[in-house]
Design a protein around this motif. Structure first.
Motif, PDB file in Angstrom:
ATOM      1  N   GLY A   9       0.785  -1.223   0.000  1.00 12.89           N
ATOM      2  CA  GLY A   9       0.000   0.000   0.000  1.00 12.89           C
ATOM      3  C   GLY A   9       0.819   1.275   0.000  1.00 12.89           C
ATOM      4  O   GLY A   9       0.268   2.363   0.021  1.00 12.89           O
ATOM      5  N   CYS A  15       2.202   8.645   1.768  1.00 12.84           N
ATOM      6  CA  CYS A  15       2.345   7.348   2.437  1.00 12.84           C
ATOM      7  C   CYS A  15       3.700   7.257   3.130  1.00 12.84           C
ATOM      8  O   CYS A  15       3.801   6.784   4.259  1.00 12.84           O
ATOM      9  CB  CYS A  15       2.225   6.205   1.431  1.00 12.84           C
ATOM     10  N   ARG A  18       3.681   9.379   6.273  1.00  9.11           N
ATOM     11  CA  ARG A  18       2.840   8.773   7.310  1.00  9.11           C
ATOM     12  C   ARG A  18       3.516   7.565   7.959  1.00  9.11           C
ATOM     13  O   ARG A  18       3.562   7.438   9.182  1.00  9.11           O
ATOM     14  CB  ARG A  18       1.503   8.376   6.700  1.00  9.11           C
ATOM     15  N   VAL A  19       4.072   6.679   7.141  1.00  9.75           N
ATOM     16  CA  VAL A  19       4.762   5.491   7.660  1.00  9.75           C
ATOM     17  C   VAL A  19       6.022   5.900   8.424  1.00  9.75           C
ATOM     18  O   VAL A  19       6.316   5.371   9.497  1.00  9.75           O
ATOM     19  CB  VAL A  19       5.099   4.508   6.513  1.00  9.75           C
ATOM     20  N   ARG A  60       1.063  -0.977  10.873  1.00 12.26           N
ATOM     21  CA  ARG A  60      -0.358  -1.353  10.780  1.00 12.26           C
ATOM     22  C   ARG A  60      -1.255  -0.233  11.306  1.00 12.26           C
ATOM     23  O   ARG A  60      -2.295   0.073  10.716  1.00 12.26           O
ATOM     24  CB  ARG A  60      -0.619  -2.639  11.548  1.00 12.26           C
ATOM     25  N   GLU A  61      -0.864   0.364  12.429  1.00 10.34           N
ATOM     26  CA  GLU A  61      -1.671   1.437  13.019  1.00 10.34           C
ATOM     27  C   GLU A  61      -1.734   2.653  12.095  1.00 10.34           C
ATOM     28  O   GLU A  61      -2.697   3.420  12.145  1.00 10.34           O
ATOM     29  CB  GLU A  61      -1.099   1.822  14.379  1.00 10.34           C
ATOM     30  N   ALA A  62      -0.716   2.812  11.240  1.00 11.61           N
ATOM     31  CA  ALA A  62      -0.712   3.910  10.267  1.00 11.61           C
ATOM     32  C   ALA A  62      -1.575   3.592   9.055  1.00 11.61           C
ATOM     33  O   ALA A  62      -1.770   4.431   8.180  1.00 11.61           O
ATOM     34  CB  ALA A  62       0.717   4.228   9.834  1.00 11.61           C
ATOM     35  N   GLY A  63      -2.081   2.346   8.980  1.00 11.44           N
ATOM     36  CA  GLY A  63      -2.980   1.972   7.891  1.00 11.44           C
ATOM     37  C   GLY A  63      -2.349   1.196   6.758  1.00 11.44           C
ATOM     38  O   GLY A  63      -2.935   1.082   5.682  1.00 11.44           O
ATOM     39  N   TYR A  64      -1.168   0.629   6.997  1.00  9.81           N
ATOM     40  CA  TYR A  64      -0.451  -0.117   5.951  1.00  9.81           C
ATOM     41  C   TYR A  64      -0.131  -1.518   6.451  1.00  9.81           C
ATOM     42  O   TYR A  64      -0.140  -1.775   7.652  1.00  9.81           O
ATOM     43  CB  TYR A  64       0.836   0.631   5.567  1.00  9.81           C
ATOM     44  N   GLU A  65       0.150  -2.405   5.516  1.00 11.85           N
ATOM     45  CA  GLU A  65       0.379  -3.798   5.888  1.00 11.85           C
ATOM     46  C   GLU A  65       1.839  -4.175   5.645  1.00 11.85           C
ATOM     47  O   GLU A  65       2.298  -4.211   4.497  1.00 11.85           O
ATOM     48  CB  GLU A  65      -0.532  -4.724   5.078  1.00 11.85           C
TER      49      GLU A  65
END
Length: 67
Positions: A9, A15, A18-19, A60-65
């Motif tokens: 992602g 991105c 954010r990560v 994961r908490e940031a919305g990525y795998e």
């Protein structure tokens, strides 16, 4: 210690920011190098203060795998 983590992602500079912020917020993380092209992050961390599991949880908490 260093860990290389591929991230599903990771598509744009937003991105990456954010990560990067999510990983940098983990206590014990010393350096974060993210490659948008490779869709991976290289994390330097103090193994006495954190571990790859906590780093992956932050991703994961940031919305990525993490892969």
């Amino acid at each position: 210690m260093q860990e290389v983590i591929r991230i599903e992602g990771l598509e744009c500079n937003h991105c990456v920011v954010r990560v990067g912020r999510a990983i940098a917020s983990v206590q014990g993380v010393l350096d974060v190098d993210i490659s948008l092209e490779k869709k991976e992050v290289i994390v330097d961390f103090e193994e006495t203060r954190t571990d790859p599991g906590k780093i992956r949880d932050a991703i994961r908490e940031a919305g990525y795998e993490p892969l």
